[in-house]
Write an enzyme that holds these catalytic residues in place. Structure first.
Site, PDB file in Angstrom:
ATOM      1  N   ASP A 193     -18.804 -57.598  40.619  1.00  0.00           N
ATOM      2  CA  ASP A 193     -19.942 -58.599  40.661  1.00  0.00           C
ATOM      3  C   ASP A 193     -20.756 -57.417  41.031  1.00  0.00           C
ATOM      4  O   ASP A 193     -21.141 -55.850  41.041  1.00  0.00           O
ATOM      5  CB  ASP A 193     -20.393 -58.759  42.197  1.00  0.00           C
ATOM      6  CG  ASP A 193     -18.779 -60.197  42.090  1.00  0.00           C
ATOM      7  OD1 ASP A 193     -18.489 -60.147  40.769  1.00  0.00           O
ATOM      8  OD2 ASP A 193     -18.557 -60.958  43.128  1.00  0.00           O
ATOM      9  N   ARG A 194     -22.362 -57.569  40.156  1.00  0.00           N
ATOM     10  CA  ARG A 194     -22.876 -57.255  39.438  1.00  0.00           C
ATOM     11  C   ARG A 194     -23.650 -55.758  41.458  1.00  0.00           C
ATOM     12  O   ARG A 194     -23.883 -55.032  41.311  1.00  0.00           O
ATOM     13  CB  ARG A 194     -24.543 -57.461  39.568  1.00  0.00           C
ATOM     14  CG  ARG A 194     -25.733 -57.218  38.899  1.00  0.00           C
ATOM     15  CD  ARG A 194     -27.332 -57.750  38.339  1.00  0.00           C
ATOM     16  NE  ARG A 194     -27.059 -58.601  39.465  1.00  0.00           N
ATOM     17  CZ  ARG A 194     -28.193 -58.249  39.585  1.00  0.00           C
ATOM     18  NH1 ARG A 194     -28.930 -57.345  39.653  1.00  0.00           N
ATOM     19  NH2 ARG A 194     -28.907 -59.248  40.652  1.00  0.00           N
TER      20      ARG A 194
END
Length: 383
Positions: free
Chosen positions: A166-167
């Site tokens: 995930d970012r």
């Protein structure tokens, strides 16, 4: 290729996805890596449900980030074209026609922590991904991605990420240097031959014995979040979520927060975050999944990453340093476009400058005959 379009008072060079990121494309300012705004051609093809609409109605109905007056002006001056041709605002679109929208593109900034290369092999590159940087182009991000930065700063291309992060998650990222090598990794992951290990800092005193959460996860793409699907054993209603399993082991605790080893068996969107929430111990600074009843004492220290933006070291990765930044928040580093709805700001409208690195970090992947590791982050110690 770059395309030139002449407007009344200037000649603009428009980029497409074929144009690679370059080192000069980045501006470092106030602890953040910005992308110098650039002219970009967005391409779409008319869907069946769009057919029969005017070009202006199509954009007004489907792309709500700008108002109708902007789209009228964009069509009139040629910044919106159909099949490479200028059209009137009353033009009716037909299925499969190519629509080009030429925009002054502003990408969201990311934190300026280095994308540190851990190992370089003939077929594989491993890096320590800093939080806030997406892995590959998606949404508003194109150059401000791990893949884009590695190409711009190290000339590494093409690269094929073999797993997701995930970012806002930091840690080990494995990138294959060929499609064939990526396929080998993909087969091993799908065959259940790859062991994944993460570390998280969670709310509360996590149980001493190993916890296994075996609960389906349902992802809502529209809302950008997932949920644990708690089924009713007496109900015949079908479940919507996908099967998911994660093993958790406590590493340490101070009674207020705990450091937990997370070993996902499956790979669902936000799986570790949702399963920790389901277990009653959400990640301590995960504002998307934190319970509304978290005490102030349990959540203390959640602003550490924000404060660290002005320090030398990254709390998200535990390695690397923040790049030097300029002190002036001015537009002197890029040109202002008179039609741009984001100018004169460097970041796009709606960007949240207060987002933080998530206290979730990937530190080890291992498979048949191979293992790759990444250093632990600073926040992984409760002392």
């Amino acid at each position: 290729m770059k395309r030139k379009i002449e407007e009344t008072d200037m000649e603009i060079v428009w980029q497409s996805p074929a144009n690679p990121p370059e080192r000069k494309d980045y501006i470092f300012r106030n602890g953040r890596r910005h992308v110098r705004p650039y002219y970009f051609e967005f391409i779409a093809h008319v869907k069946n449900r769009w057919a029969g609409k005017t070009i202006v109605d199509l954009f007004t109905d489907e792309f709500k980030g700008r108002d109708r007056d902007y789209y009228i002006s964009a069509v009139k001056c040629g910044r919106i074209q159909v099949d490479g041709q200028l059209v009137p605002v009353s033009f009716i679109v037909k299925p499969s026609q190519k629509i080009s929208h030429f925009l002054h593109r502003h990408e969201p900034p990311v934190m300026t922590w280095d994308v540190k290369i851990l190992q370089t092999e003939p077929d594989v590159v491993t890096i320590c991904k800093p939080a806030s940087v997406p892995v590959h182009p998606c949404g508003q991000y194109r150059k401000n991605t791990v893949v884009g930065i590695l190409q711009a700063e190290h000339g590494l291309a093409p690269l094929f990420p073999i797993h997701r992060l995930d970012r806002l998650v930091s840690g080990l990222l494995i990138l294959a240097r060929s499609a064939a090598q990526a396929d080998i990794f993909r087969q091993q992951i799908e065959g259940g031959m790859v062991h994944k290990q993460y570390i998280a800092r969670v709310i509360g005193e996590f149980p001493e014995e190993e916890q296994v959460v075996d609960t389906n996860i349902d992802h809502n793409a529209r809302e950008g979040r997932s949920s644990a699907e708690v089924g009713d054993s007496c109900s015949d209603a079908p479940t919507r979520g996908k099967t998911a399993c994660t093993k958790f082991t406590r590493i340490s605790t101070n009674g207020i927060q705990s450091i937990v080893l997370c070993e996902p068996v499956t790979g669902r969107t936000h799986q570790i975050r949702v399963h920790l929430q389901h277990a009653g111990h959400p990640i301590a600074n995960d504002m998307l999944y934190l319970s509304k009843h978290v005490s102030d004492r349990s959540a203390e220290g959640m602003g550490a990453d924000r404060a660290a933006a002005n320090s030398d070291h990254s709390p998200a990765s535990g390695v690397g340093k923040i790049k030097s930044t300029s002190h002036e928040d001015s537009s002197e580093d890029f040109s202002i476009d008179p039609m741009c709805t984001n100018c004169p700001s460097l970041a796009p409208k709606g960007y949240d400058y207060h987002e933080e690195a998530l206290w979730l970090h990937c530190f080890r992947y291992s498979g048949p005959g191979w293992v790759y590791e990444c250093p632990h982050p600073d926040w992984a110690s409760l002392s």
